[in-house]
Design a protein around this motif. Sequence first.
Motif, PDB file in Angstrom:
ATOM      1  N   UNK A 113       0.829  -1.207   0.000  1.00  0.00           N
ATOM      2  CA  UNK A 113       0.000   0.000   0.000  1.00  0.00           C
ATOM      3  C   UNK A 113       0.855   1.245   0.000  1.00  0.00           C
ATOM      4  N   UNK A 114       1.979   1.215   0.749  1.00  0.00           N
ATOM      5  CA  UNK A 114       2.868   2.379   0.796  1.00  0.00           C
ATOM      6  C   UNK A 114       3.577   2.584  -0.526  1.00  0.00           C
ATOM      7  N   UNK A 158       0.877   4.893   9.159  1.00  0.00           N
ATOM      8  CA  UNK A 158      -0.475   4.548   8.738  1.00  0.00           C
ATOM      9  C   UNK A 158      -1.499   4.972   9.760  1.00  0.00           C
ATOM     10  N   UNK A 159      -1.542   6.244  10.080  1.00  0.00           N
ATOM     11  CA  UNK A 159      -2.417   6.701  11.151  1.00  0.00           C
ATOM     12  C   UNK A 159      -3.726   7.206  10.569  1.00  0.00           C
ATOM     13  N   UNK A 160      -4.796   7.011  11.346  1.00  0.00           N
ATOM     14  CA  UNK A 160      -6.076   7.531  10.939  1.00  0.00           C
ATOM     15  C   UNK A 160      -6.877   8.073  12.091  1.00  0.00           C
ATOM     16  N   UNK A 161      -6.285   8.222  13.261  1.00  0.00           N
ATOM     17  CA  UNK A 161      -6.991   8.692  14.450  1.00  0.00           C
ATOM     18  C   UNK A 161      -6.277   9.925  14.966  1.00  0.00           C
ATOM     19  N   UNK A 162      -6.947  11.073  14.933  1.00  0.00           N
ATOM     20  CA  UNK A 162      -6.307  12.336  15.307  1.00  0.00           C
ATOM     21  C   UNK A 162      -6.538  12.712  16.755  1.00  0.00           C
ATOM     22  N   UNK A 221      -3.245  -0.376   9.783  1.00  0.00           N
ATOM     23  CA  UNK A 221      -4.528  -1.010  10.075  1.00  0.00           C
ATOM     24  C   UNK A 221      -5.706  -0.039   9.977  1.00  0.00           C
ATOM     25  N   UNK A 222      -5.448   1.257  10.086  1.00  0.00           N
ATOM     26  CA  UNK A 222      -6.527   2.239  10.034  1.00  0.00           C
ATOM     27  C   UNK A 222      -6.775   2.778   8.633  1.00  0.00           C
ATOM     28  N   UNK A 223      -5.752   2.777   7.775  1.00  0.00           N
ATOM     29  CA  UNK A 223      -5.915   3.323   6.435  1.00  0.00           C
ATOM     30  C   UNK A 223      -6.200   2.245   5.391  1.00  0.00           C
ATOM     31  N   UNK A 224      -5.820   1.003   5.642  1.00  0.00           N
ATOM     32  CA  UNK A 224      -6.109  -0.067   4.683  1.00  0.00           C
ATOM     33  C   UNK A 224      -7.612  -0.252   4.445  1.00  0.00           C
ATOM     34  N   UNK A 225      -8.443  -0.245   5.490  1.00  0.00           N
ATOM     35  CA  UNK A 225      -9.874  -0.445   5.245  1.00  0.00           C
ATOM     36  C   UNK A 225     -10.534   0.669   4.444  1.00  0.00           C
ATOM     37  N   UNK A 226      -9.873   1.797   4.284  1.00  0.00           N
ATOM     38  CA  UNK A 226     -10.483   2.896   3.521  1.00  0.00           C
ATOM     39  C   UNK A 226     -10.530   2.608   2.024  1.00  0.00           C
ATOM     40  N   UNK A 227      -9.751   1.655   1.532  1.00  0.00           N
ATOM     41  CA  UNK A 227      -9.743   1.286   0.114  1.00  0.00           C
ATOM     42  C   UNK A 227     -10.348  -0.102  -0.017  1.00  0.00           C
ATOM     43  N   UNK A 228     -11.631  -0.173  -0.341  1.00  0.00           N
ATOM     44  CA  UNK A 228     -12.323  -1.457  -0.384  1.00  0.00           C
ATOM     45  C   UNK A 228     -11.786  -2.358  -1.491  1.00  0.00           C
ATOM     46  N   UNK A 229     -11.396  -1.772  -2.615  1.00  0.00           N
ATOM     47  CA  UNK A 229     -10.846  -2.595  -3.695  1.00  0.00           C
ATOM     48  C   UNK A 229      -9.561  -3.284  -3.252  1.00  0.00           C
ATOM     49  N   UNK A 230      -8.730  -2.547  -2.531  1.00  0.00           N
ATOM     50  CA  UNK A 230      -7.484  -3.135  -2.039  1.00  0.00           C
ATOM     51  C   UNK A 230      -7.770  -4.198  -0.983  1.00  0.00           C
ATOM     52  N   UNK A 231      -8.752  -3.937  -0.112  1.00  0.00           N
ATOM     53  CA  UNK A 231      -9.081  -4.888   0.947  1.00  0.00           C
ATOM     54  C   UNK A 231      -9.640  -6.182   0.362  1.00  0.00           C
TER      55      UNK A 231
END
Length: 331
Positions: free
Chosen positions: A37-38, A62-66, A264-274
Motif C-alpha cells: 500500500x505504501x 499509517x495513522x487515521x486517528x487524530x 490497520x486504520x488506512x487499509x480499510x479505507x480502500x475497499x478494492x485493495x481490501x
Amino acid sequence: MGVKAMLPSYELGFYALVVTCAVLYSGSGIFEASRGNAASPGRGKMEGGLGMFWAQGSDRRGFGDAQGSDRRALGVVWALPTLTPVLSPQHRAVMYMIYGLLAVLASMGLLYLMIILSHCLLLYSVALAKQRWLCYVAGLCCLASFKVEPFGSWQSGFVTGAFDLQDVLFYGGCTFTIMRCMSFALESCQKEEGIYSIFDLLKYNFYLPFFFFGPVMTFDQFHAQVSTRELRRKDDEMKSIRVNALLHVGAIVAVDIFFHFFYILTLPSDLKFVNRLSDWSLAGLAYSNLVYDWVKAAVMFGVINTIARLDHLDPPQPPKCITMLYIFAET
C-alpha cells in the motif's frame, strides 16, 4: 452476576499459543499489504494520528486517528492540580472545583460553561423532590436533548470557533456532566435528612480529570474520598503509580512503532485493495482494530486513573483487554 472461575493454566496456555500463532500469521499478511500500500502511487503519505515520536517528514505512518496527541496534551493539563493535596489538603475539593471551572472556561468558553451549569441546576432542582424515577426521567431527557432537534443544534450553537476535538469535548463534557448529576440526584434521594448541597455537586462535577472523558465515579464514593482530611498512602502505592505511568508511556510508544509498519486504520479505507487480501489478513485487520480501540480506551482511562490516584482517589479501573476476556460480564 454469574460465576467467576479461573480457567486451568494448561487451557489458558493452549489458548494463548493458538491466538499468538494466528496473530503472527495474519500480521505477516497485514505487514506485506502495508508495504504494498505504501509503494502504490499516491499512497505514500498517510497523515494524522498518534505520530508523536516520529519525524513529521516520515511517509510510512499509517495513522487515521487524530485524537491521541490531543488526549496526551490534555493529560498535561490534568496533571497540574495534583500539587493541591500537598499545598492545601483540607481545601483540595474546592481547589479542584475552581481549577476545573477555569479550565473549562478557558478551553470551551463562557457560553459552554453556562450550558453545563444549567444542566447541573436543572437536575439539582429535580433532586429536591427526592423521587428516583423523576431523577431518571429528567436525566434521560437531558441526554436526549442533544439528539432531538431543535434542542441539539440550539445547544451546540453556543460554542463558536473550531479546533481539534471540539465536538468530542462538547458532547463528552455535557453527557458526562448529566450522568454525574444523575448519580448525585440518586444519592440525594437515599440521604435520610435533606440532600447534598449544590456546592457538593459542583465540586463533584468539575473535577477536571473526569470531566470530559469520564469515567463516572459515583457521587457517594467521590464525596467520601475527597472529604478525607488525613491523606495517607498505602505501602508501595507511589511505586505502583510510577509503574502504571511508565506502562502508559510504553503503550503510546508501542502504538507509534506499530503504526509505522502496519496501516490497520488506512487499509480499510480502500475497499478494492481490501478485497484482494486473504481471509487471514482480513481477520487480523479486524482483530487489530479491536485491540487498538481497547488500547486507546485503556491508555486514556489509565492516564486519568493515575492522575486521580495522585489526588488520593480510588477511581474505576481501566477496561480489560478484549483478548483476555472469557466472561463477558467483565467488559
